[in-house]
Design a protein around this motif. Sequence first.
Motif, PDB file in Angstrom:
ATOM      1  N   ARG A   1      36.442  25.028  80.093  1.00  0.00           N
ATOM      2  CA  ARG A   1      36.318  26.417  80.662  1.00  0.00           C
ATOM      3  C   ARG A   1      37.518  26.926  81.515  1.00  0.00           C
ATOM      4  NH1 ARG A   1      30.237  25.449  83.104  1.00  0.00           N
ATOM      5  NH2 ARG A   1      29.041  25.617  81.041  1.00  0.00           N
ATOM      6  N   GLN A   2      38.246  26.053  82.099  1.00  0.00           N
ATOM      7  CA  GLN A   2      39.414  26.624  82.795  1.00  0.00           C
ATOM      8  C   GLN A   2      40.739  26.949  81.994  1.00  0.00           C
ATOM      9  OE1 GLN A   2      40.653  23.207  85.099  1.00  0.00           O
ATOM     10  NE2 GLN A   2      39.321  23.694  86.960  1.00  0.00           N
ATOM     11  N   GLU A   3      40.643  26.279  80.672  1.00  0.00           N
ATOM     12  CA  GLU A   3      41.489  26.653  79.717  1.00  0.00           C
ATOM     13  C   GLU A   3      41.469  27.986  79.146  1.00  0.00           C
ATOM     14  OE1 GLU A   3      41.788  23.292  77.066  1.00  0.00           O
ATOM     15  OE2 GLU A   3      43.129  22.092  78.546  1.00  0.00           O
ATOM     16  N   ARG A   4      40.206  28.404  78.884  1.00  0.00           N
ATOM     17  CA  ARG A   4      39.502  29.379  78.252  1.00  0.00           C
ATOM     18  C   ARG A   4      39.847  30.499  79.256  1.00  0.00           C
ATOM     19  NH1 ARG A   4      34.813  26.912  75.810  1.00  0.00           N
ATOM     20  NH2 ARG A   4      34.044  27.251  77.653  1.00  0.00           N
ATOM     21  N   GLY A   5      39.969  30.431  80.548  1.00  0.00           N
ATOM     22  CA  GLY A   5      40.212  31.271  81.466  1.00  0.00           C
ATOM     23  C   GLY A   5      39.004  32.039  81.907  1.00  0.00           C
TER      24      GLY A   5
ATOM     25  N   ILE B   1      37.650  13.456  83.068  1.00  0.00           N
ATOM     26  CA  ILE B   1      37.854  14.735  83.102  1.00  0.00           C
ATOM     27  C   ILE B   1      39.003  15.303  82.199  1.00  0.00           C
ATOM     28  CG2 ILE B   1      36.356  15.287  85.167  1.00  0.00           C
ATOM     29  CD1 ILE B   1      39.164  15.680  86.627  1.00  0.00           C
ATOM     30  N   SER B   2      39.735  14.171  81.998  1.00  0.00           N
ATOM     31  CA  SER B   2      40.948  14.341  81.174  1.00  0.00           C
ATOM     32  C   SER B   2      40.495  14.231  79.485  1.00  0.00           C
ATOM     33  CB  SER B   2      42.171  13.384  81.560  1.00  0.00           C
ATOM     34  OG  SER B   2      42.390  13.539  82.611  1.00  0.00           O
ATOM     35  N   GLU B   3      39.392  13.712  79.277  1.00  0.00           N
ATOM     36  CA  GLU B   3      39.250  13.568  77.771  1.00  0.00           C
ATOM     37  C   GLU B   3      38.969  15.016  77.144  1.00  0.00           C
ATOM     38  OE1 GLU B   3      35.488  11.245  77.296  1.00  0.00           O
ATOM     39  OE2 GLU B   3      36.396   9.603  78.375  1.00  0.00           O
ATOM     40  N   PRO B   4      39.427  14.952  75.806  1.00  0.00           N
ATOM     41  CA  PRO B   4      38.874  16.216  75.170  1.00  0.00           C
ATOM     42  C   PRO B   4      37.543  16.560  74.934  1.00  0.00           C
ATOM     43  CG  PRO B   4      40.371  14.605  73.998  1.00  0.00           C
ATOM     44  CD  PRO B   4      39.957  14.002  74.908  1.00  0.00           C
ATOM     45  N   GLY B   5      37.278  17.647  75.202  1.00  0.00           N
ATOM     46  CA  GLY B   5      35.644  18.142  75.418  1.00  0.00           C
ATOM     47  C   GLY B   5      35.282  18.125  76.598  1.00  0.00           C
ATOM     48  N   TYR B   6      36.005  17.856  77.612  1.00  0.00           N
ATOM     49  CA  TYR B   6      35.243  17.803  79.022  1.00  0.00           C
ATOM     50  C   TYR B   6      35.081  19.422  79.304  1.00  0.00           C
ATOM     51  CZ  TYR B   6      34.714  18.060  84.136  1.00  0.00           C
ATOM     52  OH  TYR B   6      34.332  18.391  85.349  1.00  0.00           O
ATOM     53  N   ILE B   7      33.743  19.556  79.800  1.00  0.00           N
ATOM     54  CA  ILE B   7      33.512  21.240  79.689  1.00  0.00           C
ATOM     55  C   ILE B   7      34.169  21.778  80.835  1.00  0.00           C
ATOM     56  CG2 ILE B   7      31.579  21.461  81.568  1.00  0.00           C
ATOM     57  CD1 ILE B   7      29.797  21.832  78.866  1.00  0.00           C
ATOM     58  N   GLY B   8      34.555  21.148  82.041  1.00  0.00           N
ATOM     59  CA  GLY B   8      35.367  22.065  83.122  1.00  0.00           C
ATOM     60  C   GLY B   8      36.699  22.197  82.641  1.00  0.00           C
ATOM     61  N   ARG B   9      37.344  21.546  82.156  1.00  0.00           N
ATOM     62  CA  ARG B   9      38.593  21.642  81.612  1.00  0.00           C
ATOM     63  C   ARG B   9      38.512  22.629  80.508  1.00  0.00           C
ATOM     64  NH1 ARG B   9      40.525  17.336  79.068  1.00  0.00           N
ATOM     65  NH2 ARG B   9      40.756  18.538  77.203  1.00  0.00           N
TER      66      ARG B   9
ATOM     67  N   VAL C   1      28.628  13.306  79.673  1.00  0.00           N
ATOM     68  CA  VAL C   1      28.248  12.599  80.862  1.00  0.00           C
ATOM     69  C   VAL C   1      28.992  11.249  81.111  1.00  0.00           C
ATOM     70  CG1 VAL C   1      26.277  11.536  82.114  1.00  0.00           C
ATOM     71  CG2 VAL C   1      25.898  13.679  80.675  1.00  0.00           C
ATOM     72  N   LEU C   2      29.369  11.259  82.515  1.00  0.00           N
ATOM     73  CA  LEU C   2      29.972   9.916  82.957  1.00  0.00           C
ATOM     74  C   LEU C   2      28.858   9.384  83.732  1.00  0.00           C
ATOM     75  CD1 LEU C   2      32.319   7.923  83.369  1.00  0.00           C
ATOM     76  CD2 LEU C   2      32.971   9.376  85.203  1.00  0.00           C
ATOM     77  N   ILE C   3      28.582   8.097  83.520  1.00  0.00           N
ATOM     78  CA  ILE C   3      27.616   7.048  84.426  1.00  0.00           C
ATOM     79  C   ILE C   3      28.697   6.036  85.133  1.00  0.00           C
ATOM     80  CG2 ILE C   3      25.657   5.568  84.624  1.00  0.00           C
ATOM     81  CD1 ILE C   3      24.344   7.120  82.554  1.00  0.00           C
ATOM     82  N   ILE C   4      28.721   5.947  86.200  1.00  0.00           N
ATOM     83  CA  ILE C   4      29.473   4.934  86.857  1.00  0.00           C
ATOM     84  C   ILE C   4      28.431   3.967  87.580  1.00  0.00           C
ATOM     85  CG2 ILE C   4      31.558   4.203  88.443  1.00  0.00           C
ATOM     86  CD1 ILE C   4      32.504   6.990  88.042  1.00  0.00           C
TER      87      ILE C   4
END
Length: 102
Positions: free
Chosen positions: A98-102, A88-96, A33-36
């Motif tokens: 999922r995209q990498e797994r296809g 979203i560039s950090e390792p473990g970011y869920i969206g990335r 989670v990111l809180i800004i």
Amino acid sequence: MALDNSLQALHDCHAAVQGADMVDELRAIDVPVLIIAGDRDVSAPLDLTARRSAALVPDVRLRVIEGAAHGMFVTHVERVNTDLLEFISEPGYIGRDRQERG
């Protein structure tokens, strides 16, 4: 935007938000989670909102923007976008992942 609504709607919204207890839900979050937050946000003061929420979320990154108020996505757009892109560039970011797994 708030001024486009009735005083009754604003009051009721405020009462609902103030009365909500989301502690269990925040503790149960199992994704990064990111809180800004802005340090000059008078409608959602940093110490009462973002810092308290961040203390409850297991995998959280809290980014505080100095001099920013509630509308920081407009007034500090570059900083907000930088924080989002870093997150979203950090390792473990869920969206990335999922995209990498296809």
